[in-house]
Scaffold this motif. Structure first.
Motif, PDB file in Angstrom:
ATOM      1  N   THR A  58       0.838  -1.203   0.000  1.00 36.39           N
ATOM      2  CA  THR A  58       0.000   0.000   0.000  1.00 36.39           C
ATOM      3  C   THR A  58       0.869   1.247   0.000  1.00 36.39           C
ATOM      4  O   THR A  58       0.591   2.214  -0.734  1.00 36.39           O
ATOM      5  N   GLN A  59       1.933   1.239   0.792  1.00 33.67           N
ATOM      6  CA  GLN A  59       2.855   2.378   0.828  1.00 33.67           C
ATOM      7  C   GLN A  59       3.559   2.551  -0.516  1.00 33.67           C
ATOM      8  O   GLN A  59       3.721   3.677  -1.010  1.00 33.67           O
ATOM      9  N   LEU A  60       3.966   1.434  -1.119  1.00 31.90           N
ATOM     10  CA  LEU A  60       4.650   1.494  -2.408  1.00 31.90           C
ATOM     11  C   LEU A  60       3.706   2.014  -3.494  1.00 31.90           C
ATOM     12  O   LEU A  60       4.085   2.868  -4.305  1.00 31.90           O
ATOM     13  N   GLU A  61       2.475   1.532  -3.496  1.00 27.19           N
ATOM     14  CA  GLU A  61       1.479   2.013  -4.452  1.00 27.19           C
ATOM     15  C   GLU A  61       1.288   3.518  -4.320  1.00 27.19           C
ATOM     16  O   GLU A  61       1.269   4.252  -5.322  1.00 27.19           O
ATOM     17  N   ALA A  62       1.156   4.009  -3.097  1.00 28.94           N
ATOM     18  CA  ALA A  62       0.952   5.439  -2.862  1.00 28.94           C
ATOM     19  C   ALA A  62       2.156   6.248  -3.346  1.00 28.94           C
ATOM     20  O   ALA A  62       1.993   7.322  -3.950  1.00 28.94           O
ATOM     21  N   ALA A  63       3.361   5.751  -3.097  1.00 24.98           N
ATOM     22  CA  ALA A  63       4.566   6.466  -3.523  1.00 24.98           C
ATOM     23  C   ALA A  63       4.643   6.532  -5.046  1.00 24.98           C
ATOM     24  O   ALA A  63       5.015   7.570  -5.613  1.00 24.98           O
ATOM     25  N   ILE A  64       4.276   5.457  -5.724  1.00 21.65           N
ATOM     26  CA  ILE A  64       4.301   5.441  -7.193  1.00 21.65           C
ATOM     27  C   ILE A  64       3.275   6.425  -7.749  1.00 21.65           C
ATOM     28  O   ILE A  64       3.571   7.202  -8.655  1.00 21.65           O
ATOM     29  N   LYS A  65       2.083   6.403  -7.194  1.00 20.51           N
ATOM     30  CA  LYS A  65       1.031   7.296  -7.685  1.00 20.51           C
ATOM     31  C   LYS A  65       1.369   8.764  -7.444  1.00 20.51           C
ATOM     32  O   LYS A  65       0.975   9.629  -8.222  1.00 20.51           O
ATOM     33  N   ALA A  66       2.108   9.062  -6.388  1.00 25.24           N
ATOM     34  CA  ALA A  66       2.391  10.450  -6.020  1.00 25.24           C
ATOM     35  C   ALA A  66       3.618  11.038  -6.709  1.00 25.24           C
ATOM     36  O   ALA A  66       3.781  12.257  -6.718  1.00 25.24           O
ATOM     37  N   ASP A  67       4.479  10.210  -7.294  1.00 21.37           N
ATOM     38  CA  ASP A  67       5.731  10.730  -7.840  1.00 21.37           C
ATOM     39  C   ASP A  67       5.514  11.430  -9.178  1.00 21.37           C
ATOM     40  O   ASP A  67       5.117  10.802 -10.154  1.00 21.37           O
ATOM     41  N   PRO A  68       5.802  12.738  -9.237  1.00 20.43           N
ATOM     42  CA  PRO A  68       5.605  13.489 -10.476  1.00 20.43           C
ATOM     43  C   PRO A  68       6.687  13.210 -11.524  1.00 20.43           C
ATOM     44  O   PRO A  68       6.545  13.612 -12.673  1.00 20.43           O
ATOM     45  N   ASN A  69       7.763  12.541 -11.145  1.00 24.59           N
ATOM     46  CA  ASN A  69       8.857  12.276 -12.076  1.00 24.59           C
ATOM     47  C   ASN A  69       8.608  11.063 -12.964  1.00 24.59           C
ATOM     48  O   ASN A  69       9.362  10.837 -13.906  1.00 24.59           O
ATOM     49  N   LEU A  70       7.589  10.277 -12.659  1.00 18.71           N
ATOM     50  CA  LEU A  70       7.279   9.111 -13.479  1.00 18.71           C
ATOM     51  C   LEU A  70       6.376   9.508 -14.638  1.00 18.71           C
ATOM     52  O   LEU A  70       5.404  10.236 -14.448  1.00 18.71           O
ATOM     53  N   SER A  71       6.709   9.015 -15.808  1.00 20.11           N
ATOM     54  CA  SER A  71       5.802   9.217 -16.943  1.00 20.11           C
ATOM     55  C   SER A  71       4.573   8.342 -16.708  1.00 20.11           C
ATOM     56  O   SER A  71       4.594   7.419 -15.877  1.00 20.11           O
ATOM     57  N   GLU A  72       3.518   8.615 -17.414  1.00 20.69           N
ATOM     58  CA  GLU A  72       2.284   7.828 -17.271  1.00 20.69           C
ATOM     59  C   GLU A  72       2.550   6.350 -17.591  1.00 20.69           C
ATOM     60  O   GLU A  72       2.053   5.460 -16.904  1.00 20.69           O
ATOM     61  N   ASP A  74       5.489   4.700 -17.338  1.00 19.03           N
ATOM     62  CA  ASP A  74       6.279   4.121 -16.252  1.00 19.03           C
ATOM     63  C   ASP A  74       5.427   3.924 -14.999  1.00 19.03           C
ATOM     64  O   ASP A  74       5.566   2.921 -14.293  1.00 19.03           O
ATOM     65  N   ARG A  75       4.543   4.869 -14.715  1.00 24.49           N
ATOM     66  CA  ARG A  75       3.660   4.748 -13.554  1.00 24.49           C
ATOM     67  C   ARG A  75       2.775   3.503 -13.703  1.00 24.49           C
ATOM     68  O   ARG A  75       2.650   2.703 -12.788  1.00 24.49           O
ATOM     69  N   ASN A  76       2.173   3.334 -14.872  1.00 29.87           N
ATOM     70  CA  ASN A  76       1.320   2.166 -15.101  1.00 29.87           C
ATOM     71  C   ASN A  76       2.115   0.869 -15.030  1.00 29.87           C
ATOM     72  O   ASN A  76       1.647  -0.122 -14.471  1.00 29.87           O
ATOM     73  N   ASP A  77       3.331   0.872 -15.608  1.00 29.27           N
ATOM     74  CA  ASP A  77       4.178  -0.321 -15.537  1.00 29.27           C
ATOM     75  C   ASP A  77       4.535  -0.650 -14.087  1.00 29.27           C
ATOM     76  O   ASP A  77       4.492  -1.808 -13.675  1.00 29.27           O
ATOM     77  N   ALA A  78       4.880   0.378 -13.322  1.00 27.44           N
ATOM     78  CA  ALA A  78       5.235   0.165 -11.912  1.00 27.44           C
ATOM     79  C   ALA A  78       4.032  -0.360 -11.129  1.00 27.44           C
ATOM     80  O   ALA A  78       4.166  -1.279 -10.306  1.00 27.44           O
ATOM     81  N   LEU A  79       2.855   0.205 -11.382  1.00 30.33           N
ATOM     82  CA  LEU A  79       1.653  -0.264 -10.693  1.00 30.33           C
ATOM     83  C   LEU A  79       1.324  -1.702 -11.080  1.00 30.33           C
ATOM     84  O   LEU A  79       0.868  -2.492 -10.244  1.00 30.33           O
ATOM     85  N   ASP A  80       1.575  -2.069 -12.330  1.00 30.47           N
ATOM     86  CA  ASP A  80       1.382  -3.465 -12.741  1.00 30.47           C
ATOM     87  C   ASP A  80       2.301  -4.399 -11.951  1.00 30.47           C
ATOM     88  O   ASP A  80       1.908  -5.505 -11.577  1.00 30.47           O
ATOM     89  N   GLN A  81       3.507  -3.946 -11.691  1.00 30.80           N
ATOM     90  CA  GLN A  81       4.452  -4.771 -10.931  1.00 30.80           C
ATOM     91  C   GLN A  81       4.005  -4.904  -9.473  1.00 30.80           C
ATOM     92  O   GLN A  81       4.151  -5.968  -8.854  1.00 30.80           O
ATOM     93  N   VAL A  82       3.471  -3.832  -8.912  1.00 32.97           N
ATOM     94  CA  VAL A  82       2.939  -3.892  -7.542  1.00 32.97           C
ATOM     95  C   VAL A  82       1.774  -4.871  -7.494  1.00 32.97           C
ATOM     96  O   VAL A  82       1.645  -5.664  -6.564  1.00 32.97           O
TER      97      VAL A  82
END
Length: 138
Positions: A58-72, A74-82
Motif C-alpha cells: 500500500t505504501q509502495l502504491e501510494a509512492a508510485i502514484k504520487a511521484d511526479p517524475n514518473l511518466s504515465e 512508467d507509472r502504469n508499468d510500476a503499478l502493474d508490478q505492484v
C-alpha cells in the motif's frame, strides 16, 4: 446483405474522437483500481507495530502514484508490478509465485533507476523493496 458472389457486405461508418488525456486517464485509473483490489485481498499485518506485505505494498502504491517524475507509462508499468507482487503474496511459497515476485521486483528496480535519485519514490523504494522481497524469502 449478400452480393452476387454470396459474400456478406457490411456497410456503415464509425465516428467520434478520442482525446489522449481520456485514454491515459482511463488507463491509469483502471490499473490503479486493479492494484488496490489485489492489495486489499491480502490479510493485514497481525503485528500492530510491524507492517506486513499488505501495508508495505500500500505504501509502495501510494509512492508510485504520487511521484511526479514518473511518466504515465512508467507509472502504469510500476503499478502493474505492484499488482503482480500483491498476487504473488497471496501464495508466497509457490515456486511460480516466487518467480513472479522476483520478476516484479527486478522490473520495479529498473523503472525506479530511470528517475532522479532525490525523489520520494526512490527513497520509499530503497526502504520498501527489501522488506517486500524478504517476505518472499529473497
Amino acid at each position: 446483405m449478400e452480393d452476387k458472389q454470396g459474400k456478406v457486405q457490411v456497410g456503415g461508418s464509425v465516428g467520434g474522437s478520442v482525446n489522449a488525456g481520456d485514454v491515459a486517464g482511463s488507463s491509469s485509473s483502471h490499473v490503479g483500481g486493479n492494484v488496490s483490489f489485489a492489495i486489499n485481498e491480502l490479510p493485514s499485518s497481525s503485528e500492530a507495530d510491524k507492517p506486513g506485505i499488505k501495508e508495505l505494498l500500500t505504501q509502495l502504491e501510494a509512492a508510485i502514484k504520487a511521484d511526479p517524475n514518473l511518466s504515465e507509462i512508467d507509472r502504469n508499468d510500476a503499478l502493474d508490478q505492484v499488482k503482480d507482487l500483491a498476487e504473488a503474496a497471496q501464495n508466497p511459497n509457490d515456486g511460480g509465485m516466487k518467480e513472479k515476485a522476483a520478476k516484479a521486483g527486478r522490473m520495479l528496480g529498473r523503472i525506479i533507476s530511470g528517475i532522479p535519485t532525490a525523489t520520494q519514490l526512490v527513497e520509499s523504494c530503497s526502504k520498501l523493496l527489501p522488506l517486500i522481497t524478504k517476505a518472499f524469502g529473497f
